[in-house]
Design a protein around this motif. Structure first.
Motif, short mmCIF file in Angstrom:
data_model
loop_
_atom_site.label_atom_id
_atom_site.label_comp_id
_atom_site.label_asym_id
_atom_site.label_seq_id
_atom_site.Cartn_x
_atom_site.Cartn_y
_atom_site.Cartn_z
N VAL A 1 55.79 1.10 -1.69
CA VAL A 1 55.85 0.74 -0.27
C VAL A 1 54.91 1.58 0.58
O VAL A 1 54.76 1.31 1.77
CB VAL A 1 57.29 0.87 0.27
N GLY A 2 54.29 2.59 -0.01
CA GLY A 2 53.38 3.43 0.76
C GLY A 2 52.76 4.49 -0.11
O GLY A 2 53.14 4.69 -1.26
N ARG A 3 51.77 5.17 0.45
CA ARG A 3 51.08 6.24 -0.26
C ARG A 3 50.96 7.46 0.65
O ARG A 3 50.78 7.32 1.85
CB ARG A 3 49.68 5.78 -0.71
N LEU A 4 51.04 8.63 0.05
CA LEU A 4 50.93 9.89 0.77
C LEU A 4 49.77 10.70 0.22
O LEU A 4 49.55 10.75 -0.99
CB LEU A 4 52.22 10.70 0.62
N THR A 5 49.03 11.33 1.13
CA THR A 5 47.95 12.23 0.75
C THR A 5 48.29 13.64 1.26
O THR A 5 49.32 13.85 1.89
CB THR A 5 46.61 11.76 1.32
N LEU A 6 47.39 14.59 1.02
CA LEU A 6 47.67 15.97 1.36
C LEU A 6 47.42 16.30 2.82
O LEU A 6 47.97 17.29 3.32
CB LEU A 6 46.83 16.91 0.48
N ARG A 7 46.59 15.53 3.50
CA ARG A 7 46.20 15.86 4.86
C ARG A 7 46.42 14.68 5.79
O ARG A 7 46.30 13.51 5.40
CB ARG A 7 44.72 16.26 4.91
N THR A 8 46.74 14.99 7.05
CA THR A 8 46.85 13.96 8.08
C THR A 8 45.46 13.63 8.61
O THR A 8 44.48 14.33 8.32
CB THR A 8 47.72 14.46 9.25
N GLY A 9 45.39 12.60 9.41
CA GLY A 9 44.12 12.25 10.05
C GLY A 9 43.64 13.32 11.02
O GLY A 9 42.46 13.37 11.36
N ARG B 1 55.29 15.48 13.13
CA ARG B 1 54.43 15.54 11.95
C ARG B 1 53.44 16.70 11.99
O ARG B 1 53.11 17.29 10.95
CB ARG B 1 53.67 14.22 11.84
N ASP B 2 52.94 17.03 13.17
CA ASP B 2 52.01 18.15 13.27
C ASP B 2 51.92 18.66 14.70
O ASP B 2 52.44 18.03 15.63
CB ASP B 2 50.61 17.81 12.73
N ARG B 3 51.29 19.81 14.86
CA ARG B 3 51.09 20.45 16.15
C ARG B 3 49.60 20.75 16.30
O ARG B 3 48.97 21.29 15.39
CB ARG B 3 51.89 21.75 16.25
N LEU B 4 49.05 20.40 17.47
CA LEU B 4 47.62 20.56 17.71
C LEU B 4 47.40 21.29 19.03
O LEU B 4 48.18 21.15 19.97
CB LEU B 4 46.93 19.20 17.76
N VAL B 5 46.31 22.04 19.09
CA VAL B 5 45.90 22.71 20.32
C VAL B 5 44.57 22.10 20.75
O VAL B 5 43.54 22.36 20.13
CB VAL B 5 45.76 24.22 20.12
N PRO B 6 44.57 21.23 21.77
CA PRO B 6 43.33 20.60 22.22
C PRO B 6 42.30 21.63 22.67
O PRO B 6 42.64 22.73 23.12
CB PRO B 6 43.79 19.73 23.40
N ARG B 7 41.04 21.27 22.54
CA ARG B 7 39.96 22.18 22.92
C ARG B 7 39.98 22.49 24.41
O ARG B 7 39.68 23.59 24.84
CB ARG B 7 38.60 21.58 22.53
N ASP B 8 40.32 21.47 25.22
CA ASP B 8 40.36 21.65 26.67
C ASP B 8 41.80 21.61 27.13
O ASP B 8 42.41 20.54 27.23
CB ASP B 8 39.55 20.55 27.35
N PRO B 9 42.41 22.75 27.44
CA PRO B 9 43.83 22.77 27.84
C PRO B 9 44.10 22.08 29.16
O PRO B 9 45.26 21.81 29.48
CB PRO B 9 44.15 24.26 27.91
N SER B 10 43.06 21.81 29.93
CA SER B 10 43.25 21.10 31.20
C SER B 10 42.84 19.64 31.09
O SER B 10 42.77 18.93 32.09
CB SER B 10 42.43 21.79 32.30
N GLY B 11 42.60 19.16 29.87
CA GLY B 11 42.13 17.80 29.66
C GLY B 11 43.24 16.79 29.49
O GLY B 11 44.40 17.02 29.84
N GLY C 1 43.72 16.44 10.23
CA GLY C 1 43.28 17.57 9.43
C GLY C 1 44.35 18.60 9.14
O GLY C 1 44.07 19.66 8.60
N THR C 2 45.61 18.31 9.49
CA THR C 2 46.71 19.23 9.22
C THR C 2 47.38 18.87 7.90
O THR C 2 47.17 17.78 7.35
CB THR C 2 47.75 19.18 10.35
N ASP C 3 48.18 19.78 7.38
CA ASP C 3 48.90 19.51 6.14
C ASP C 3 49.94 18.41 6.36
O ASP C 3 50.73 18.48 7.31
CB ASP C 3 49.60 20.79 5.65
N GLU C 4 49.93 17.42 5.48
CA GLU C 4 50.88 16.31 5.60
C GLU C 4 52.29 16.77 5.25
O GLU C 4 52.50 17.59 4.35
CB GLU C 4 50.46 15.17 4.66
N LEU C 5 53.26 16.23 5.98
CA LEU C 5 54.66 16.51 5.68
C LEU C 5 55.47 15.25 5.87
O LEU C 5 55.04 14.30 6.54
CB LEU C 5 55.20 17.66 6.52
N VAL C 6 56.66 15.24 5.29
CA VAL C 6 57.57 14.10 5.41
C VAL C 6 58.95 14.59 5.78
O VAL C 6 59.37 15.70 5.42
CB VAL C 6 57.65 13.30 4.08
#
Length: 241
Positions: free
Chosen positions: A64-72, A163-173, A74-79
């Motif tokens: 029903v689906g496939r899992l890889t090691l990384r998210t789109g 699924r993941d946490r990201l820090v955008p390059r522009d914190p005011s964007g 670029g972070t580590d994939e988790l379930v």
């Protein structure tokens, strides 16, 4: 008091549901205990090797689906991990999948993921009230107004996970200082860049919050997303209603 009573009722319902056998195809295998009780325990695991998810535990289940090691991103994939079961001597996990249809689940071999980890947090998104509430160990520890999907681009309902946490390059964007990715997808923006994942992030238009103003993502004022960032780890259960 009403909010606390509603929370208590919701948690009681979840605890009662946790006592039920896991949903799935009939099997002679060991019953699958629930590993996640929102508001008290959300279990997740990082993917250690690429694998397929099946409709039932065992190699005879439909893929029903496939899992890889990384998210789109670029972070580590988790379930998100819901249950475990042994079939023919092999351990299987019922997991939430970051694929379409949004909210999909499937069974994967236990050996495809690493250590099972738990967090005590549950993020509840109310589209009617335009409000986010974080519950930790059964207690409300955070609440804030939000922006959600505009008419024609609704924020989907269902049960998901961070699924993941990201820090955008522009914190005011556009996305503010912090962005969380979830396992949810937009139901209408199927060709959106990155697959149409639903995020929870800050904003450069705080005056629009609360409101129905996004492409489906959940927006918060920057001060609120920074507070949430101090309280909500990846793997947190997310309910959008």
């Amino acid at each position: 008091m009403r909010a606390r009573a509603a929370l208590a009722a919701a948690v009681a319902a979840v605890l009662a549901a946790a006592a039920l056998p896991a949903v799935g195809a009939a099997t002679a295998a060991t019953p699958a205990p629930r590993l996640s009780v929102p508001g008290y325990r959300a279990t997740f695991a990082f993917v250690d090797r690429a694998t397929v998810a099946r409709s039932r535990p065992g190699r005879g289940g439909r893929v029903v689906g496939r899992l890889t090691l990384r998210t789109g991103d670029g972070t580590d994939e988790l379930v998100g991990v819901l249950a475990q079961r042994r079939v023919a001597g092999q351990a299987w996990l019922r997991v939430q999948l970051p694929i379409r249809p949004t909210g999909a689940t499937g069974w994967i071999l236990r050996s495809a993921v690493g250590e099972l980890r738990s967090v005590p947090t549950w993020l509840r998104i109310s589209r009617r009230r335009l409000r986010a509430t974080l519950v930790r160990n059964g207690r409300i520890v955070f609440t804030a107004p939000i922006g959600i999907g505009a008419p024609g681009r609704p924020t989907p309902s269902g049960t998901f996970y961070v699924r993941d946490r990201l820090v955008p390059r522009d914190p005011s964007g556009l996305y503010g200082p912090v962005a969380f990715g979830t396992s949810a997808h937009s139901d209408v923006l199927t060709d959106w860049p990155g697959g149409g994942y639903i995020g929870i992030h800050g904003t450069d238009e705080p005056q629009l919050i609360p409101g129905r103003v996004s492409h489906g993502c959940v927006r918060m004022r920057n001060a609120d997303i920074l507070r949430l960032d101090q309280l909500m780890p990846v793997g947190t259960a997310v309910t959008i209603s």
